[in-house]
Design a protein around this motif. Structure first.
Motif, PDB file in Angstrom:
ATOM      1  N   GLU A  57       0.893  -1.190   0.086  1.00 42.67           N
ATOM      2  CA  GLU A  57      -0.106  -0.030  -0.065  1.00 42.67           C
ATOM      3  C   GLU A  57       0.806   1.280  -0.314  1.00 42.67           C
ATOM      4  OE1 GLU A  57      -1.221  -2.259   2.742  1.00 42.67           O
ATOM      5  OE2 GLU A  57      -2.073  -3.356   1.222  1.00 42.67           O
ATOM      6  N   GLY A  58       2.046   1.164  -0.845  1.00 39.97           N
ATOM      7  CA  GLY A  58       2.871   2.204  -0.918  1.00 39.97           C
ATOM      8  C   GLY A  58       3.953   2.488   0.220  1.00 39.97           C
ATOM      9  N   ALA A  59       3.654   2.014   1.532  1.00 40.35           N
ATOM     10  CA  ALA A  59       4.481   1.891   2.595  1.00 40.35           C
ATOM     11  C   ALA A  59       5.543   0.996   2.735  1.00 40.35           C
ATOM     12  CB  ALA A  59       3.728   2.116   3.913  1.00 40.35           C
ATOM     13  N   VAL A  60       6.716   1.284   3.402  1.00 44.84           N
ATOM     14  CA  VAL A  60       7.867   0.248   3.559  1.00 44.84           C
ATOM     15  C   VAL A  60       7.245  -0.724   4.496  1.00 44.84           C
ATOM     16  CG1 VAL A  60      10.296   0.115   4.609  1.00 44.84           C
ATOM     17  CG2 VAL A  60       9.703   1.952   2.964  1.00 44.84           C
ATOM     18  N   ALA A  61       7.396  -1.855   3.844  1.00 44.79           N
ATOM     19  CA  ALA A  61       7.040  -3.142   4.841  1.00 44.79           C
ATOM     20  C   ALA A  61       7.965  -4.207   4.980  1.00 44.79           C
ATOM     21  CB  ALA A  61       5.812  -3.752   4.083  1.00 44.79           C
ATOM     22  N   GLY A  62       9.096  -3.949   4.375  1.00 44.83           N
ATOM     23  CA  GLY A  62      10.185  -4.848   4.487  1.00 44.83           C
ATOM     24  C   GLY A  62      11.546  -4.759   3.952  1.00 44.83           C
ATOM     25  N   HIS A  63      12.757  -5.268   4.131  1.00 45.10           N
ATOM     26  CA  HIS A  63      13.804  -4.882   3.816  1.00 45.10           C
ATOM     27  C   HIS A  63      15.018  -6.055   3.611  1.00 45.10           C
ATOM     28  CE1 HIS A  63      18.099  -3.617   4.467  1.00 45.10           C
ATOM     29  NE2 HIS A  63      17.631  -2.440   4.270  1.00 45.10           N
ATOM     30  N   VAL A  64      15.808  -6.080   2.838  1.00 42.17           N
ATOM     31  CA  VAL A  64      16.824  -6.915   2.730  1.00 42.17           C
ATOM     32  C   VAL A  64      17.844  -6.185   2.057  1.00 42.17           C
ATOM     33  CG1 VAL A  64      16.401  -7.836   0.301  1.00 42.17           C
ATOM     34  CG2 VAL A  64      17.330  -9.405   1.963  1.00 42.17           C
ATOM     35  N   SER A  65      19.220  -6.797   2.570  1.00 44.55           N
ATOM     36  CA  SER A  65      20.656  -6.296   1.728  1.00 44.55           C
ATOM     37  C   SER A  65      21.342  -7.390   1.278  1.00 44.55           C
ATOM     38  CB  SER A  65      20.977  -5.340   2.799  1.00 44.55           C
ATOM     39  OG  SER A  65      21.678  -6.107   3.960  1.00 44.55           O
ATOM     40  N   LEU A  66      22.404  -7.054   0.470  1.00 46.26           N
ATOM     41  CA  LEU A  66      23.352  -8.012   0.042  1.00 46.26           C
ATOM     42  C   LEU A  66      24.638  -6.992   0.131  1.00 46.26           C
ATOM     43  CD1 LEU A  66      23.776 -10.705  -1.411  1.00 46.26           C
ATOM     44  CD2 LEU A  66      23.124  -9.755  -3.646  1.00 46.26           C
ATOM     45  N   THR A  67      25.693  -7.724   0.690  1.00 44.72           N
ATOM     46  CA  THR A  67      27.010  -7.031   0.854  1.00 44.72           C
ATOM     47  C   THR A  67      28.023  -8.104   0.630  1.00 44.72           C
ATOM     48  OG1 THR A  67      27.024  -7.506   3.203  1.00 44.72           O
ATOM     49  CG2 THR A  67      26.005  -5.379   2.700  1.00 44.72           C
ATOM     50  N   ARG A  68      29.464  -7.193   0.180  1.00 43.25           N
ATOM     51  CA  ARG A  68      30.433  -7.908  -0.132  1.00 43.25           C
ATOM     52  C   ARG A  68      31.192  -7.865   1.069  1.00 43.25           C
ATOM     53  NH1 ARG A  68      32.485  -8.598  -5.083  1.00 43.25           N
ATOM     54  NH2 ARG A  68      33.957  -9.915  -3.738  1.00 43.25           N
ATOM     55  N   THR A  69      31.259  -8.513   1.811  1.00 49.64           N
ATOM     56  CA  THR A  69      31.770  -8.377   3.277  1.00 49.64           C
ATOM     57  C   THR A  69      32.740  -9.830   3.385  1.00 49.64           C
ATOM     58  OG1 THR A  69      31.833  -8.053   5.789  1.00 49.64           O
ATOM     59  CG2 THR A  69      30.101  -9.209   4.676  1.00 49.64           C
ATOM     60  N   SER A  70      33.943  -9.593   4.161  1.00 49.38           N
ATOM     61  CA  SER A  70      34.528 -10.792   4.660  1.00 49.38           C
ATOM     62  C   SER A  70      34.152 -11.119   6.090  1.00 49.38           C
ATOM     63  CB  SER A  70      36.131 -10.541   4.263  1.00 49.38           C
ATOM     64  OG  SER A  70      36.410  -9.562   4.924  1.00 49.38           O
ATOM     65  N   LYS A  80      33.091 -16.479   6.065  1.00 51.36           N
ATOM     66  CA  LYS A  80      34.142 -17.069   6.689  1.00 51.36           C
ATOM     67  C   LYS A  80      34.197 -18.589   6.527  1.00 51.36           C
ATOM     68  CE  LYS A  80      35.410 -13.478   9.931  1.00 51.36           C
ATOM     69  NZ  LYS A  80      35.442 -13.121  11.565  1.00 51.36           N
ATOM     70  N   LEU A  81      33.059 -19.240   6.801  1.00 53.51           N
ATOM     71  CA  LEU A  81      32.920 -20.678   6.857  1.00 53.51           C
ATOM     72  C   LEU A  81      32.952 -21.202   5.520  1.00 53.51           C
ATOM     73  CD1 LEU A  81      32.415 -23.162   8.399  1.00 53.51           C
ATOM     74  CD2 LEU A  81      30.010 -22.895   8.662  1.00 53.51           C
ATOM     75  N   TRP A  82      32.183 -20.401   4.549  1.00 56.77           N
ATOM     76  CA  TRP A  82      32.076 -20.740   3.098  1.00 56.77           C
ATOM     77  C   TRP A  82      33.590 -20.812   2.439  1.00 56.77           C
ATOM     78  CZ3 TRP A  82      33.494 -19.664  -1.816  1.00 56.77           C
ATOM     79  CH2 TRP A  82      32.705 -20.295  -2.955  1.00 56.77           C
ATOM     80  N   LYS A  83      34.313 -19.688   2.907  1.00 62.96           N
ATOM     81  CA  LYS A  83      35.457 -19.691   2.193  1.00 62.96           C
ATOM     82  C   LYS A  83      36.623 -20.695   2.863  1.00 62.96           C
ATOM     83  CE  LYS A  83      35.627 -14.806   0.945  1.00 62.96           C
ATOM     84  NZ  LYS A  83      36.544 -13.558   1.177  1.00 62.96           N
ATOM     85  N   ARG A 132      38.291 -22.396  -4.400  1.00 57.84           N
ATOM     86  CA  ARG A 132      37.333 -21.482  -5.436  1.00 57.84           C
ATOM     87  C   ARG A 132      37.804 -19.739  -5.191  1.00 57.84           C
ATOM     88  NH1 ARG A 132      31.461 -24.230  -4.646  1.00 57.84           N
ATOM     89  NH2 ARG A 132      31.946 -26.103  -5.187  1.00 57.84           N
ATOM     90  N   GLN A 133      37.736 -19.274  -6.462  1.00 58.61           N
ATOM     91  CA  GLN A 133      37.999 -17.885  -6.411  1.00 58.61           C
ATOM     92  C   GLN A 133      36.814 -16.989  -6.630  1.00 58.61           C
ATOM     93  OE1 GLN A 133      41.117 -16.832  -5.762  1.00 58.61           O
ATOM     94  NE2 GLN A 133      41.405 -18.676  -5.339  1.00 58.61           N
ATOM     95  N   ARG A 134      35.583 -17.698  -6.584  1.00 65.11           N
ATOM     96  CA  ARG A 134      34.434 -16.842  -6.940  1.00 65.11           C
ATOM     97  C   ARG A 134      34.182 -15.858  -5.787  1.00 65.11           C
ATOM     98  NH1 ARG A 134      28.453 -19.641  -7.407  1.00 65.11           N
ATOM     99  NH2 ARG A 134      27.384 -17.974  -8.707  1.00 65.11           N
ATOM    100  N   PRO A 135      33.733 -14.612  -6.170  1.00 62.29           N
ATOM    101  CA  PRO A 135      33.650 -13.461  -5.055  1.00 62.29           C
ATOM    102  C   PRO A 135      32.223 -14.144  -4.154  1.00 62.29           C
ATOM    103  CG  PRO A 135      33.340 -12.683  -7.442  1.00 62.29           C
ATOM    104  CD  PRO A 135      33.507 -14.022  -7.436  1.00 62.29           C
ATOM    105  N   VAL A 170      25.780 -16.304   0.462  1.00 62.68           N
ATOM    106  CA  VAL A 170      25.775 -16.881   1.737  1.00 62.68           C
ATOM    107  C   VAL A 170      24.902 -16.022   2.412  1.00 62.68           C
ATOM    108  CG1 VAL A 170      28.016 -18.149   1.486  1.00 62.68           C
ATOM    109  CG2 VAL A 170      28.012 -15.730   2.685  1.00 62.68           C
ATOM    110  N   LEU A 171      24.443 -16.746   3.773  1.00 62.65           N
ATOM    111  CA  LEU A 171      24.023 -15.972   4.772  1.00 62.65           C
ATOM    112  C   LEU A 171      23.961 -16.589   6.083  1.00 62.65           C
ATOM    113  CD1 LEU A 171      20.980 -17.456   5.575  1.00 62.65           C
ATOM    114  CD2 LEU A 171      20.250 -16.495   3.550  1.00 62.65           C
ATOM    115  N   ASP A 172      23.635 -15.869   7.045  1.00 63.22           N
ATOM    116  CA  ASP A 172      23.842 -16.669   8.636  1.00 63.22           C
ATOM    117  C   ASP A 172      22.364 -16.323   9.315  1.00 63.22           C
ATOM    118  OD1 ASP A 172      24.118 -14.378  10.299  1.00 63.22           O
ATOM    119  OD2 ASP A 172      26.374 -14.502   9.765  1.00 63.22           O
ATOM    120  N   VAL A 173      21.857 -17.247  10.031  1.00 63.28           N
ATOM    121  CA  VAL A 173      20.610 -17.142  10.659  1.00 63.28           C
ATOM    122  C   VAL A 173      20.669 -17.682  12.179  1.00 63.28           C
ATOM    123  CG1 VAL A 173      19.688 -19.295   9.778  1.00 63.28           C
ATOM    124  CG2 VAL A 173      18.321 -17.703  10.589  1.00 63.28           C
ATOM    125  N   MET A 174      19.913 -17.140  13.098  1.00 65.32           N
ATOM    126  CA  MET A 174      20.202 -17.786  14.372  1.00 65.32           C
ATOM    127  C   MET A 174      19.055 -18.969  14.554  1.00 65.32           C
ATOM    128  SD  MET A 174      22.351 -15.489  15.404  1.00 65.32           S
ATOM    129  CE  MET A 174      22.848 -15.567  13.707  1.00 65.32           C
TER     130      MET A 174
END
Length: 170
Positions: A57-70, A76-79, A85-88, A126-130
């Motif tokens: 309804e035109g209002a912010v109702a959710g959010h997600v981000s994607l970052t290139r962090t180490s 760390k676990l995936w690397k 593998r050299q994939r970013p 990748v992602l982490d979740v509690m």
């Protein structure tokens, strides 16, 4: 009331609404576990990051981000598991949806957009979740994410909470 949820890139003027929503989600769900003393700061991205919002309804109702962090535990676990593998690698995070619009596909649409962008860039996602966030884990697994191990998320003054790291199968 329309069930339609629109996904678009987050804009600077969305940050106040995102911060208010994050405080609401934290009060209800305990996410993020770090608390929300400075929610705008928690939502800041470095130059490599991207973020999207869900609008209902035109209002912010959710959010997600994607970052290139180490520094994320999942990165760390995936690397460590894929040192040949050299994939970013990029980390999906900061996913939250207003309790008022849950069940309307906002989290699913946000995740799909972040995944689509990551794939377009050729990034390993990748992602982490509690562990406490079982609904989030079910969503990730339904979307093809695979648990690559367990983590311990450390925050605050010696606080810890168990979690899992996931990678998107390619």
């Amino acid at each position: 009331m329309s069930d339609k949820v629109e996904i678009r890139p987050r804009e600077e003027q969305d940050l106040d609404a995102c911060a208010r929503l994050l405080v609401e989600v934290h009060e209800r769900d305990g996410y993020p576990v770090e608390g929300v003393a400075d929610p705008r700061k928690w939502l800041e991205l470095d130059g490599s990051g991207r973020a999207w919002v869900a609008l209902a309804e035109g209002a912010v109702a959710g959010h997600v981000s994607l970052t290139r962090t180490s520094s994320d535990d999942a990165v760390k676990l995936w690397k460590a598991q894929n040192s040949d593998r050299q994939r970013p690698v990029a980390s999906v995070g900061r996913l939250f949806v207003s309790p008022a619009v849950r069940g309307r596909g906002a989290a699913l649409a946000l995740m799909r957009r972040a995944m689509e962008f990551g794939r377009e860039q050729g990034w390993q996602l990748v992602l982490d979740v509690m562990e406490k966030d079982q609904a989030a884990m079910r969503l990730y697994e339904r979307l093809g994410w695979v648990c690559i191990g367990t983590i311990v998320h450390r925050f605050g003054e010696g606080q810890e909470i168990p979690g899992r790291a996931y990678a998107l199968s390619c």
